[in-house]
Scaffold this motif. Structure first.
Motif, short mmCIF file in Angstrom:
data_model
loop_
_atom_site.label_atom_id
_atom_site.label_comp_id
_atom_site.label_asym_id
_atom_site.label_seq_id
_atom_site.Cartn_x
_atom_site.Cartn_y
_atom_site.Cartn_z
N GLY A 178 0.78 -1.23 0.00
CA GLY A 178 0.00 0.00 0.00
C GLY A 178 0.81 1.28 0.00
O GLY A 178 0.31 2.33 -0.43
N GLU A 179 2.06 1.21 0.45
CA GLU A 179 2.83 2.44 0.61
C GLU A 179 3.14 3.14 -0.72
O GLU A 179 3.00 4.36 -0.81
N PRO A 180 3.58 2.43 -1.78
CA PRO A 180 3.79 3.13 -3.06
C PRO A 180 2.52 3.78 -3.60
O PRO A 180 2.57 4.89 -4.17
N VAL A 181 1.38 3.12 -3.42
CA VAL A 181 0.12 3.69 -3.89
C VAL A 181 -0.26 4.90 -3.04
O VAL A 181 -0.82 5.88 -3.54
N LEU A 182 0.07 4.86 -1.74
CA LEU A 182 -0.23 5.99 -0.86
C LEU A 182 0.52 7.24 -1.31
O LEU A 182 -0.04 8.35 -1.28
N ILE A 183 1.77 7.08 -1.74
CA ILE A 183 2.53 8.23 -2.22
C ILE A 183 1.84 8.86 -3.43
O ILE A 183 1.68 10.09 -3.51
N LEU A 184 1.39 8.02 -4.37
CA LEU A 184 0.67 8.55 -5.53
C LEU A 184 -0.63 9.21 -5.11
O LEU A 184 -1.03 10.24 -5.69
N ALA A 185 -1.31 8.65 -4.09
CA ALA A 185 -2.57 9.25 -3.63
C ALA A 185 -2.33 10.63 -3.03
O ALA A 185 -3.14 11.55 -3.22
N PHE A 186 -1.22 10.81 -2.31
CA PHE A 186 -0.90 12.13 -1.77
C PHE A 186 -0.61 13.12 -2.91
O PHE A 186 -1.01 14.29 -2.84
N VAL A 187 0.07 12.66 -3.96
CA VAL A 187 0.30 13.51 -5.13
C VAL A 187 -1.04 13.94 -5.73
O VAL A 187 -1.24 15.10 -6.09
N VAL A 188 -1.97 12.99 -5.80
CA VAL A 188 -3.29 13.28 -6.37
C VAL A 188 -4.02 14.35 -5.58
O VAL A 188 -4.56 15.30 -6.16
N ILE A 189 -4.05 14.24 -4.24
CA ILE A 189 -4.83 15.21 -3.47
C ILE A 189 -4.16 16.58 -3.45
O ILE A 189 -4.85 17.60 -3.33
N VAL A 190 -2.83 16.62 -3.60
CA VAL A 190 -2.16 17.91 -3.70
C VAL A 190 -2.51 18.57 -5.03
O VAL A 190 -2.80 19.77 -5.09
N ILE A 191 -2.50 17.79 -6.12
CA ILE A 191 -2.84 18.35 -7.43
C ILE A 191 -4.32 18.75 -7.49
O ILE A 191 -4.66 19.83 -7.97
N GLY A 192 -5.19 17.88 -7.01
CA GLY A 192 -6.62 18.14 -7.10
C GLY A 192 -7.13 19.18 -6.14
O GLY A 192 -8.12 19.87 -6.41
N GLY A 193 -6.48 19.31 -5.00
CA GLY A 193 -6.94 20.24 -3.97
C GLY A 193 -7.48 19.46 -2.79
O GLY A 193 -8.37 18.63 -2.93
#
Length: 306
Positions: free
Chosen positions: A221-236
């Motif tokens: 889950g950790e590599p996917v979590l990093i991408l998820a944090f990138v997503v919420i930073v980009i999306g708001g």
């Protein structure tokens, strides 16, 4: 360039994007409503994958495995919220980071104790094996296409839940002013538990769906979590619409970058070097995208201005 192969890569990007949305939607709900940084969200993704693999392996039913993933991740999320997270809402973000990092270690070792260190494998249902025939003569894996459609259906359902239901109104109100809705008689503790369990269930569903196309293992889950944090930073932060748009952008950027950049560099250098440089740059592409968005929109594409 082969147009059919390009379309297949676009579909792969969409598949990655909808999986990232299932992860990031719960994460952005939790942060937006509770103001909580939850590093253990990836562990809930892992729990969903392991629950699905274990139940599907024991019963032979992929559907029961999906149900187990949803139930196990939601139950784990609710339990964690009641026993640990509830004590962190009024603490600073450093305390939240340290506590949820400790949860990662606990979940990882607990999963290893229950299932061992060897990966599990979740079989694709027979009905979803093989390719599906699409227009233009495209043959695309039926299961990956199902993931895209299921992810879009879940996204539509989540939008309706947030926008059209009483629970959704309370969630949005809790994000805007938690003290006010508490004063109006809403049980804020139950609302927080519900939001946390909902976010955990979405993460568990993502883990179960992806578990059939990759091995199910501790730490997945950790590599996917990093991408998820990138997503919420980009999306708001706090924006479900932003999470969806950013998830698709990140999925397409990552997938097409890994496909197109080696080809582009291969036009003027040795293919082996082109592949090495192109792959390296592709792995940086989503972070370059995030930096570019933050230069022009510091709060993200759909984040509220401060």
């Amino acid at each position: 360039m082969n147009a059919v192969l390009l379309i297949e890569q676009v579909l792969n990007g969409l598949q990655l994007g909808v999986m990232l949305f299932l992860m990031s939607a719960g994460l952005t709900l939790i942060f937006g409503v509770m103001g909580l940084i939850n590093l253990a969200h990836g562990s809930l993704y892992m729990i969903g994958a392991f629950a699905a693999a274990a139940v599907a392996g024991a019963t032979g039913s992929f559907v029961l495995g999906l149900g187990a993933a949803l139930a196990a991740a939601a139950a784990a999320g609710a339990l964690v919220e009641v026993t640990v997270i509830r004590r962190l809402y009024d603490r600073d973000h450093l305390d939240q980071v340290l506590a949820t990092f400790a949860l990662i270690l606990i979940f990882s070792e607990g999963t290893r104790w229950l299932f061992g260190s060897f990966p599990l494998f979740l079989d694709i249902p027979d009905a979803l094996r093989g390719p599906a025939s699409l227009p233009l003569g495209i043959e695309y894996p039926r299961y990956r296409l199902t993931i895209i459609l299921a992810g879009l259906a879940v996204a539509a359902g989540l939008f309706l839940l947030i926008a059209k239901t009483r629970i959704g109104i309370r969630i949005r109100a809790g994000e805007a002013d938690r003290e006010m809705i508490a004063a109006l008689g809403v049980d804020i503790s139950k609302l927080y538990t519900l939001v946390f369990a909902l976010g955990a269930a979405l993460a568990g569903l993502a883990g179960a769906l992806v578990g059939a196309i990759q091995s199910v293992q501790v730490g997945m889950g950790e590599p996917v979590l990093i991408l998820a944090f990138v997503v919420i930073v980009i999306g708001g932060i706090g924006s479900i619409r932003g999470a969806f748009v950013a998830s698709i952008l990140v999925g397409l950027t990552d997938t097409l970058g890994r496909f197109l950049l080696p080809i582009a560099f291969g036009t003027f250098m040795d293919p082996s070097q082109a592949n090495l440089i192109g792959t390296a740059l592709a792995s940086m592409a989503i972070y370059i995208l995030m930096a570019a968005v933050l230069v022009f929109r510091p709060t993200g594409l759909f984040g509220a201005a401060t």
